[in-house]
Scaffold this motif. Structure first.
Motif, PDB file in Angstrom:
ATOM      1  N   PRO A   1       1.056  -1.387  -0.002  1.00 18.19           N
ATOM      2  CA  PRO A   1      -0.189   0.207   0.021  1.00 18.19           C
ATOM      3  C   PRO A   1       0.613   1.397   0.288  1.00 18.19           C
ATOM      4  O   PRO A   1       2.013   1.315   0.759  1.00 18.19           O
ATOM      5  CB  PRO A   1      -1.045  -0.260   1.011  1.00 18.19           C
ATOM      6  CG  PRO A   1      -0.686  -1.713   1.434  1.00 18.19           C
ATOM      7  CD  PRO A   1       0.102  -2.434   1.087  1.00 18.19           C
ATOM      8  N   GLY A   2       0.212   2.367  -0.810  1.00 24.83           N
ATOM      9  CA  GLY A   2       1.211   3.786  -1.101  1.00 24.83           C
ATOM     10  C   GLY A   2       2.343   2.780  -2.242  1.00 24.83           C
ATOM     11  O   GLY A   2       2.883   4.440  -1.996  1.00 24.83           O
ATOM     12  N   GLU A   3       2.583   2.302  -3.057  1.00 23.78           N
ATOM     13  CA  GLU A   3       4.372   2.023  -3.543  1.00 23.78           C
ATOM     14  C   GLU A   3       3.269   2.142  -5.104  1.00 23.78           C
ATOM     15  O   GLU A   3       2.211   1.077  -5.450  1.00 23.78           O
ATOM     16  CB  GLU A   3       4.896   0.851  -3.190  1.00 23.78           C
ATOM     17  CG  GLU A   3       5.104   0.408  -2.169  1.00 23.78           C
ATOM     18  CD  GLU A   3       6.010  -0.791  -1.174  1.00 23.78           C
ATOM     19  OE1 GLU A   3       6.844  -0.653  -0.814  1.00 23.78           O
ATOM     20  OE2 GLU A   3       6.254  -1.261  -1.909  1.00 23.78           O
ATOM     21  N   TRP A   4       4.151   2.400  -5.484  1.00 29.59           N
ATOM     22  CA  TRP A   4       3.555   2.245  -7.137  1.00 29.59           C
ATOM     23  C   TRP A   4       4.640   1.021  -7.884  1.00 29.59           C
ATOM     24  O   TRP A   4       5.974   1.059  -7.349  1.00 29.59           O
ATOM     25  CB  TRP A   4       4.138   3.619  -7.619  1.00 29.59           C
ATOM     26  CG  TRP A   4       3.049   4.382  -7.349  1.00 29.59           C
ATOM     27  CD1 TRP A   4       3.123   5.349  -6.336  1.00 29.59           C
ATOM     28  CD2 TRP A   4       1.883   5.214  -8.588  1.00 29.59           C
ATOM     29  NE1 TRP A   4       2.106   6.728  -6.582  1.00 29.59           N
ATOM     30  CE2 TRP A   4       1.651   6.299  -7.458  1.00 29.59           C
ATOM     31  CE3 TRP A   4       0.979   4.409  -9.706  1.00 29.59           C
ATOM     32  CZ2 TRP A   4       0.588   6.678  -8.028  1.00 29.59           C
ATOM     33  CZ3 TRP A   4       0.707   5.881  -9.580  1.00 29.59           C
ATOM     34  CH2 TRP A   4       0.138   6.700  -8.877  1.00 29.59           C
ATOM     35  N   CYS A   5       4.052   0.706  -9.120  1.00 26.07           N
ATOM     36  CA  CYS A   5       5.093  -0.239  -9.784  1.00 26.07           C
ATOM     37  C   CYS A   5       4.732   0.687 -11.485  1.00 26.07           C
ATOM     38  O   CYS A   5       3.179   0.756 -11.682  1.00 26.07           O
ATOM     39  CB  CYS A   5       4.826  -1.528  -9.764  1.00 26.07           C
ATOM     40  SG  CYS A   5       3.334  -2.012  -9.942  1.00 26.07           S
ATOM     41  N   CYS A   6       5.619  -0.188 -12.230  1.00 28.93           N
ATOM     42  CA  CYS A   6       5.095   0.667 -13.449  1.00 28.93           C
ATOM     43  C   CYS A   6       5.847  -0.500 -14.421  1.00 28.93           C
ATOM     44  O   CYS A   6       6.703  -1.463 -14.397  1.00 28.93           O
ATOM     45  CB  CYS A   6       6.508   1.991 -14.465  1.00 28.93           C
ATOM     46  SG  CYS A   6       6.139   1.860 -16.017  1.00 28.93           S
ATOM     47  N   VAL A   7       4.657  -1.098 -15.555  1.00 29.77           N
ATOM     48  CA  VAL A   7       5.123  -2.740 -16.052  1.00 29.77           C
ATOM     49  C   VAL A   7       4.775  -1.937 -17.922  1.00 29.77           C
ATOM     50  O   VAL A   7       3.590  -1.098 -18.411  1.00 29.77           O
ATOM     51  CB  VAL A   7       3.970  -3.439 -16.111  1.00 29.77           C
ATOM     52  CG1 VAL A   7       4.181  -4.411 -16.951  1.00 29.77           C
ATOM     53  CG2 VAL A   7       3.530  -3.960 -14.845  1.00 29.77           C
ATOM     54  N   PRO A   8       5.927  -1.795 -18.121  1.00 29.00           N
ATOM     55  CA  PRO A   8       6.359  -1.385 -19.896  1.00 29.00           C
ATOM     56  C   PRO A   8       5.098  -1.977 -20.545  1.00 29.00           C
ATOM     57  O   PRO A   8       5.525  -3.226 -20.664  1.00 29.00           O
ATOM     58  CB  PRO A   8       7.504  -0.927 -20.031  1.00 29.00           C
ATOM     59  CG  PRO A   8       8.087  -1.233 -18.843  1.00 29.00           C
ATOM     60  CD  PRO A   8       6.969  -2.109 -17.928  1.00 29.00           C
ATOM     61  N   ALA A   9       5.003  -1.971 -21.695  1.00 33.42           N
ATOM     62  CA  ALA A   9       3.923  -1.751 -22.783  1.00 33.42           C
ATOM     63  C   ALA A   9       4.440  -3.466 -23.766  1.00 33.42           C
ATOM     64  O   ALA A   9       5.898  -2.265 -23.670  1.00 33.42           O
ATOM     65  CB  ALA A   9       3.641  -0.916 -23.966  1.00 33.42           C
ATOM     66  N   GLY A  10       4.016  -4.542 -23.419  1.00 32.20           N
ATOM     67  CA  GLY A  10       5.201  -5.391 -24.267  1.00 32.20           C
ATOM     68  C   GLY A  10       5.700  -6.407 -23.066  1.00 32.20           C
ATOM     69  O   GLY A  10       6.037  -7.686 -23.492  1.00 32.20           O
ATOM     70  N   THR A  11       6.122  -6.027 -21.817  1.00 33.42           N
ATOM     71  CA  THR A  11       6.909  -6.620 -21.645  1.00 33.42           C
ATOM     72  C   THR A  11       6.089  -8.030 -20.735  1.00 33.42           C
ATOM     73  O   THR A  11       4.356  -7.838 -19.598  1.00 33.42           O
ATOM     74  CB  THR A  11       6.923  -5.754 -20.063  1.00 33.42           C
ATOM     75  OG1 THR A  11       7.163  -4.560 -20.292  1.00 33.42           O
ATOM     76  CG2 THR A  11       7.917  -6.303 -18.911  1.00 33.42           C
TER      77      THR A  11
END
Length: 92
Positions: A61-71
């Motif tokens: 909670p309170g944390e972000w993540c990023c998943v790039p397109a196509g990954t």
């Protein structure tokens, strides 16, 4: 606290460049998959275990993540988990 039912009931809010969803996931796992959009995910409750690039990490909670397109990635949930997901499309 899980995301309120009224917020989840809105479904997916669509715009030309970014859609936003509010999700609640029960314990379980998703198979390996990809998306055409880049995802930015803010966990609001529980824990999302994100596997990407050969490593698994918790997103709390309170944390972000990023998943790039196509990954290729997968996620699993050991407990009920809520998140806000931003689906970003390339300009075009």
């Amino acid at each position: 606290m899980h995301a309120p039912d009224a917020l989840i009931a809105l479904g997916r809010l669509d715009t030309a460049r970014c859609d936003v969803t509010v999700v609640t996931r029960e314990p379980g796992a998703a198979p390996v998959h990809t998306h055409t959009e880049t995802l930015h995910v803010l966990v609001t409750e529980g824990c999302l275990w994100l596997s990407m690039d050969g490593a698994e990490r918790p997103v709390r909670p309170g944390e972000w993540c990023c998943v790039p397109a196509g990954t290729e990635h997968t996620e699993r949930y050991a407990e009920p988990t809520s998140a806000v997901v931003f689906w970003l499309r390339e300009a075009g």
